[in-house]
Design an enzyme around this catalytic site. Structure first.
Site, short mmCIF file in Angstrom:
data_model
loop_
_atom_site.label_atom_id
_atom_site.label_comp_id
_atom_site.label_asym_id
_atom_site.label_seq_id
_atom_site.Cartn_x
_atom_site.Cartn_y
_atom_site.Cartn_z
CG ASP A 151 28.74 -48.68 85.42
OD1 ASP A 151 28.32 -49.82 85.70
OD2 ASP A 151 28.01 -47.67 85.42
CG ASP A 206 21.74 -48.76 88.53
OD1 ASP A 206 22.66 -49.53 88.79
OD2 ASP A 206 21.80 -47.88 87.65
C1 GLA Z 1 25.09 -47.87 86.03
C2 GLA Z 1 25.50 -47.88 87.51
C3 GLA Z 1 24.91 -46.67 88.20
C4 GLA Z 1 25.41 -45.40 87.51
C5 GLA Z 1 25.06 -45.44 86.03
C6 GLA Z 1 25.71 -44.31 85.26
O1 GLA Z 1 23.72 -48.03 85.86
O2 GLA Z 1 25.08 -49.06 88.12
O3 GLA Z 1 25.25 -46.66 89.57
O4 GLA Z 1 26.79 -45.30 87.69
O5 GLA Z 1 25.49 -46.66 85.43
O6 GLA Z 1 25.42 -44.32 83.90
#
Ligand code: GLA
Length: 412
Positions: A151, A206
């Site tokens: 990430d 997301d």
């Molecule tokens: C980010 C990523 C998600 C997930 C969260 C976890 O937002 O884009 O897909 O992995 O972190 O905290």
């Protein structure tokens, strides 16, 4: 004098180790498929949950149609590293440790994935990988990890390509082939630099189980997490400049799927069809243990999966947009094509598609299909039925937010 003689050797050694730092070869030759815990469970994950999911994937036949990576996302760790600087799995959530879980996944013929972050902390506030890349990579390899999602939270002044290159090199040093999934949300256009670093890279913020929402924070979602509906992801990034960078071993990642997470059946069908057309990784994001029959039927559609997994690895493009209708096209390895007719409108769409007036040209990959010249057999992939040929008109009513997804095979 001795020192002078040694210099060329040292330079050679450095060059050799540099030249051999690369992402694991031969992985993700088709878009990776599997399950990821985040969309449904966020940080509420546990050994019991993951074992339940694995068992369900086997009994429901999801493993056998190709979903084989089981990935635990954020929330698997303790809030601090141990005295030696190692990451520690939360013993309440994972009482037997991560290796035990990886072994269990492997015993079912599947592969195991884990999550961390290039910054100092993960997005959930757990210890990130920054400054510990080589130590963490060795730990993951010792556990039998096959996939790392990495990430981009708390990255401070890091430069994305350099940070992800460091982790790629650390993974390479372990000698274990680990699929590297870059999750930097498209912020610094990873499609331009990630091809030799990772096997897939996120292109958006997301996903959220909503067909055409712009952004949503009305359900308690922390504001630092953007939430993108299916259409927003499609329209923001799926343009012609992006698709040219996808190919076997390197994929644009449209995010884990929300099929089965509350959208309508038509929207789930569309979401799945699009992700397949776009050669996106197909990571399930639902509670597999409770998958309904209808959801399962979408997710296990072998003919649609085959479009996603086509070995040519070309990402679809939008061939046509006419009011509520969009037509997406994907050339396949054997001279066939997949077409997806999508109704983005709120009422049914009456399609009358005159084949012989169409020539579909993929200028990026130099492919063309002309119906005035040759005849193709048309197959409806959701109905699992042949529906005639391209001699004439394709007439159908497509429900709101639904698709008609077909393949066109040359008629011999
Ligand atoms: C980010 C990523 C998600 C997930 C969260 C976890 O937002 O884009 O897909 O992995 O972190 O905290």
């Amino acid at each position: 004098m001795k020192k002078l003689i040694l210099i060329p050797f040292i330079v050679l050694l450095l060059c050799t180790s540099f030249a051999y730092s690369q992402k694991a070869e031969g992985l993700a030759q088709t878009p990776p498929m599997g399950w990821n815990s985040w969309n449904t469970f966020a940080t509420n994950i546990s050994e019991e949950l993951v074992i339940g999911v694995v068992d369900s994937m086997v009994t429901m036949g999801l493993r056998d149609v190709g979903y084989n990576y089981i990935v635990i996302d954020d929330g698997w760790m303790m809030r601090e590293r141990d005295a030696a600087g190692n990451l520690v799995a939360d013993p309440e959530k994972f009482p037997h440790g991560i290796k035990y879980l990886a072994d269990y996944v492997h015993s079912k013929g599947m592969k195991f994935g884990i999550y961390n972050c290039a910054g100092t902390h993960t997005c959930g506030g757990y210890p990130g990988g920054r400054g510990h890349e080589y130590q963490d990579a060795l730990l993951y390899a010792s556990w039998g990890v096959d996939f790392l999602k990495y990430d981009w939270c708390s990255h401070g002044n890091l430069t994305s390509d350099a940070a992800y290159t460091t982790m790629r090199d650390a993974l390479h040093e372990t000698g274990r082939p680990i699929l590297f999934s870059i999750c930097e949300w498209g912020d610094t256009e990873p499609w331009l630099w990630a091809e030799d670093i990772g096997h897939m890279w996120r292109i958006s913020g997301d996903i959220y189980p909503c067909f055409d929402c712009e952004d949503r924070h009305d359900d308690g979602l922390p504001t630092q997490w953007s939430a993108w509906g299916v259409m927003r992801i499609l329209n923001m990034r799926s343009n012609d400049t992006l698709r040219r960078h996808a190919h076997p071993g390197a994929w644009n990642d449209f995010d884990m799927m929300e099929v089965g997470n509350g959208m309508s059946l038509a929207e789930d069908r569309t979401h799945f069809a699009l992700w397949s057309m776009l050669a996106s990784p197909l990571m399930l994001g639902n509670d597999v243990r409770k998958t309904s029959k209808q959801t399962l039927e979408i997710l296990k559609n072998k003919e649609i999966i085959a479009v996603n997994q086509d070995k040519l690895g070309i990402q679809a493009f939008r061939y046509m947009k006419d009011g509520a209708l969009e037509v997406w096209a994907k050339p396949l390895h054997d001279g066939s094509w997949a077409l997806c007719f999508m109704n983005t409108g709120s009422s049914p769409y009456n399609l009358n598609f005159h084949w012989n007036k169409q020539t579909i040209r993929d200028t990026e990959f130099n492919k063309e299909i002309s119906f005035a010249k040759s005849i193709y057999k048309v197959r409806d992939l959701y109905a699992k039925k042949d529906i005639g040929t391209t001699k004439g008109i394709l007439s159908a009513t497509i429900a709101s937010h639904d698709v008609l997804m077909v393949t066109l095979k040359p008629k011999k």
